[in-house]
Design an enzyme around this catalytic site. Structure first.
Site, PDB file in Angstrom:
ATOM      1  N   GLU A  62      44.954  41.269  12.073  1.00  0.00           N
ATOM      2  CA  GLU A  62      45.381  42.607  12.461  1.00  0.00           C
ATOM      3  C   GLU A  62      46.773  42.481  13.074  1.00  0.00           C
ATOM      4  O   GLU A  62      46.970  41.661  13.973  1.00  0.00           O
ATOM      5  CB  GLU A  62      44.419  43.233  13.468  1.00  0.00           C
ATOM      6  CG  GLU A  62      44.813  44.649  13.857  1.00  0.00           C
ATOM      7  CD  GLU A  62      43.894  45.257  14.898  1.00  0.00           C
ATOM      8  OE1 GLU A  62      44.176  46.398  15.331  1.00  0.00           O
ATOM      9  OE2 GLU A  62      42.906  44.593  15.298  1.00  0.00           O
ATOM     10  N   ARG A 298      34.412  29.633  16.388  1.00  0.00           N
ATOM     11  CA  ARG A 298      35.824  29.788  16.696  1.00  0.00           C
ATOM     12  C   ARG A 298      36.307  28.618  17.537  1.00  0.00           C
ATOM     13  O   ARG A 298      35.528  27.849  18.086  1.00  0.00           O
ATOM     14  CB  ARG A 298      36.074  31.100  17.443  1.00  0.00           C
ATOM     15  CG  ARG A 298      35.447  31.152  18.816  1.00  0.00           C
ATOM     16  CD  ARG A 298      35.679  32.504  19.469  1.00  0.00           C
ATOM     17  NE  ARG A 298      37.088  32.801  19.622  1.00  0.00           N
ATOM     18  CZ  ARG A 298      37.562  33.975  20.007  1.00  0.00           C
ATOM     19  NH1 ARG A 298      36.739  34.983  20.244  1.00  0.00           N
ATOM     20  NH2 ARG A 298      38.856  34.173  20.143  1.00  0.00           N
ATOM     21  N   LYS A 308      44.023  38.271  22.505  1.00  0.00           N
ATOM     22  CA  LYS A 308      45.288  38.970  22.295  1.00  0.00           C
ATOM     23  C   LYS A 308      45.612  39.898  23.461  1.00  0.00           C
ATOM     24  O   LYS A 308      46.774  40.057  23.841  1.00  0.00           O
ATOM     25  CB  LYS A 308      45.235  39.779  20.992  1.00  0.00           C
ATOM     26  CG  LYS A 308      45.450  38.957  19.743  1.00  0.00           C
ATOM     27  CD  LYS A 308      45.556  39.875  18.538  1.00  0.00           C
ATOM     28  CE  LYS A 308      45.745  39.096  17.260  1.00  0.00           C
ATOM     29  NZ  LYS A 308      45.821  39.990  16.073  1.00  0.00           N
TER      30      LYS A 308
END
Length: 592
Positions: A62, A298, A308
């Site tokens: 994104e 992850r 983020k």
């Protein structure tokens, strides 16, 4: 455990994803898949030729921030699997949230993926760089098809009311009062939403699945919301935007993705992914074979935050100088600090792929860089905390040339030259007025070797009015020069680095360290800002040897000090600005 790729003799580490792909290829699961050369629905792909790519993966960021190390793992995994199995990996921007996205982030992501060494062109040199926003019309049409088939409805409850009726992990949700409204009525309302006739939050389109499902993600999730927000690519064309959980599966299907690989936090979303794929295939919107989602653990790296939101907070509140601050875990920051793409790929490869979460120590990243640079980086000498050394018995105004290998592992790299003279710079830490036990460097009466030059004997020192040593005096032994028969005639236990004061290049040297002092700064209830390392960035005015050429060599190993690189933003031939990328050894392990 390793396996040999069927198209290559090179062994690669196996993992559950490779096993899945190999089983799918053996079963010819995708042998009938068609590809028109561009994303499209079932009608467009039906008459297309068979897909020349054996598999298709995708990296779907994104564009709401800069890529970080966690993204690097996904990039290496998705592009690497496509490369190894004769496929193609798409670079796709999931740009469905206009309020947080920006072209700056798009550009930075493209640059970062290229820098890591990956490309998104297929065998016919067609670009496979795509944007979710290019599929907005398809997504809208599919939503109408779901409404008409009774699989979706417009809900006029407020977000708070929907949330209250969603239920909990132990209690089922309650049906919306709008759940059973006629399809024609929902379709009319949805079209009014599309026309911009309703304000934000006044209604939403929801999938009709099961409000009593034990998986909360299947309790009639919202798939479209009203947002009167300008999109960085489509402008003001859309007052409604699809939710990520709705958009992402459709993007995969339109692009013919075979293996949709994501991190474990999306595992609970997979049932909705499959539900949506099945419904749209039944309605003739999407072509089979359909994509399937697979999850892996992850990356959790110690002394780092990768959220983020938190990275953005570090930037906006000026705790760092920007997204490319060399202390940031962003790829832009690591690149500026001096990390190489090879080191990042090596680090990601060493992490492996699994279904279990684990913490990776920061030292693994640093060691990957050392292992990459040690065989190739040019050697040089830098003095970070200089003190003057005067060789009192060496003639004033005289200089001679000393030699050292550019890289001891690469004889073809040749040698570097630098002058030796009467007055030198040495590290302040290499001298003591009174030497502690096992200190083998300079102190009155002791002998050391000036590396690549002579053995010297310390004869004295000078202090200023504040009691600080400002100069050290020594005598050299003329017959002990390195490389001559007399070099070993005098045995010494210590060797120190030096630079001729008359020939040294000044340099601004930035000594970077880990940004946080706590190994898990964002775990539990910790305030990650409270654990910022006050010594994570320190600047000194030092000297480097004259043979160092910042235009030719981008990375150096400064002897005894670590690996350094020219700052890509601030360094110029007229003013060297050098960043310490990492030390020669892990010093944090000793502290722990």
């Amino acid at each position: 455990m390793t396996t040999e790729h069927p198209d290559s003799a090179a062994p690669v580490a196996t993992n559950f994803l490779r096993q899945i792909i190999e089983a799918d290829l053996a079963a010819q699961r995708f042998s009938g898949k068609r590809w028109s050369g561009r994303p499209g629905p079932a009608a467009e792909q039906a008459s297309a030729p068979l897909d020349g790519a054996r598999i298709r993966t995708r990296f779907p960021p994104e564009p709401n921030g800069y890529l970080h190390l966690g993204h690097a793992k996904s990039i290496c995994l998705n592009f690497g699997l496509a490369r190894d199995y004769g496929g193609i990996c798409h670079l796709r921007f999931d740009d469905t949230n206009p309020e947080k996205e920006d072209q700056e982030y798009v550009d930075s992501i493209i640059d970062a993926v290229r820098w890591l060494g990956f490309d998104w062109h297929d065998s016919q040199n067609r670009s496979c760089l795509f944007y979710a926003s290019d599929y907005f019309e398809y997504m809208y049409q599919f939503a109408e098809a779901l409404i008409e088939a009774g699989h979706a409805y417009v809900d006029q409850q407020s977000p708070d009311e929907m949330r209250a009726m969603r239920g909990t992990l132990t209690e089922p949700g309650k049906d919306s009062p709008w759940r059973d409204r006629p399809a024609a009525e929902s379709l009319a309302q949805f079209r009014d939403m599309r026309a911009g006739k309703h304000p934000d939050g006044s209604m939403a389109l929801r999938a009709r699945i099961d409000m009593a499902s034990p998986n909360i993600n299947l309790r009639d999730p919202v798939i479209y919301r009203i947002r009167h927000a300008r999109h960085h690519r489509s402008g003001d064309a859309w007052p409604i935007y699809p939710m990520y959980t709705y958009a992402h599966p459709i993007e995969d299907a339109l692009e013919g993705i075979t293996h949709s690989i994501c991190t474990l936090e999306f595992e609970d979303q997979r049932p909705f992914y499959d539900w949506l794929m099945t419904r749209l295939a039944e309605l003739g919107c999407l072509a089979e074979p359909l994509p399937h989602q697979y999850e892996f653990a992850r990356m959790n790296l110690s002394y780092v935050v990768t959220s983020k939101r938190k990275l953005r907070q570090l930037v906006t509140e000026s705790h760092v100088s920007g997204w490319d601050d060399p202390r940031m875990p962003t790829l832009a920051g690591l690149r500026r600090r001096g990390y190489t793409p090879t080191a990042i790929r090596l680090f990601c490869d060493r992490l492996g792929v699994s279904k279990s979460d684990s913490r990776i120590d920061y030292s693994v990243l640093e060691q990957a860089l050392r292992d990459d640079l040690d065989p190739t980086a040019a050697r040089a000498v830098a003095i970070l905390d200089p003190i003057r050394l005067v060789i009192t018995n060496y003639p004033e105004g005289q200089h001679e040339t000393c030699h050292a290998p550019r890289n001891p592992h690469d004889h073809d790299a040749g040698t570097r030259e630098f002058p030796f003279g009467r007055t030198l710079w040495i590290e302040r830490d290499d001298f003591r007025e009174e030497a502690p036990k096992k200190f083998f460097r300079l102190f009155p009466g002791n002998m050391v070797r000036l590396k690549y030059a002579y053995v010297i004997r310390c004869t004295g020192f000078t202090k200023d009015e504040h009691g600080n040593v400002v100069e050290v005096q020594a005598e050299y032994l003329p017959d002990t020069r390195s490389g001559t028969p007399g070099a070993d005639s005098v045995k010494v236990k210590g060797a120190i680095t030096w630079i001729s004061q008359a020939h040294a290049q000044p340099a601004e040297i930035r000594l970077y360290d880990r940004l946080f002092t706590h190994p898990h700064p964002d775990s539990g209830d910790l305030d990650f800002l409270a654990h910022i390392n006050p010594d994570s960035g320190r600047t000194v005015q030092g000297w480097v040897e004259p043979s160092l050429d910042a235009q030719r060599d981008s990375h150096w190993q400064f002897e005894r000090l670590g690996y350094f690189a020219a700052d890509s933003r601030d360094s110029t031939p007229e003013k060297l600005v050098l960043n310490r990328t990492t030390t020669l050894k892990d010093s944090w392990g000793k502290q722990a």
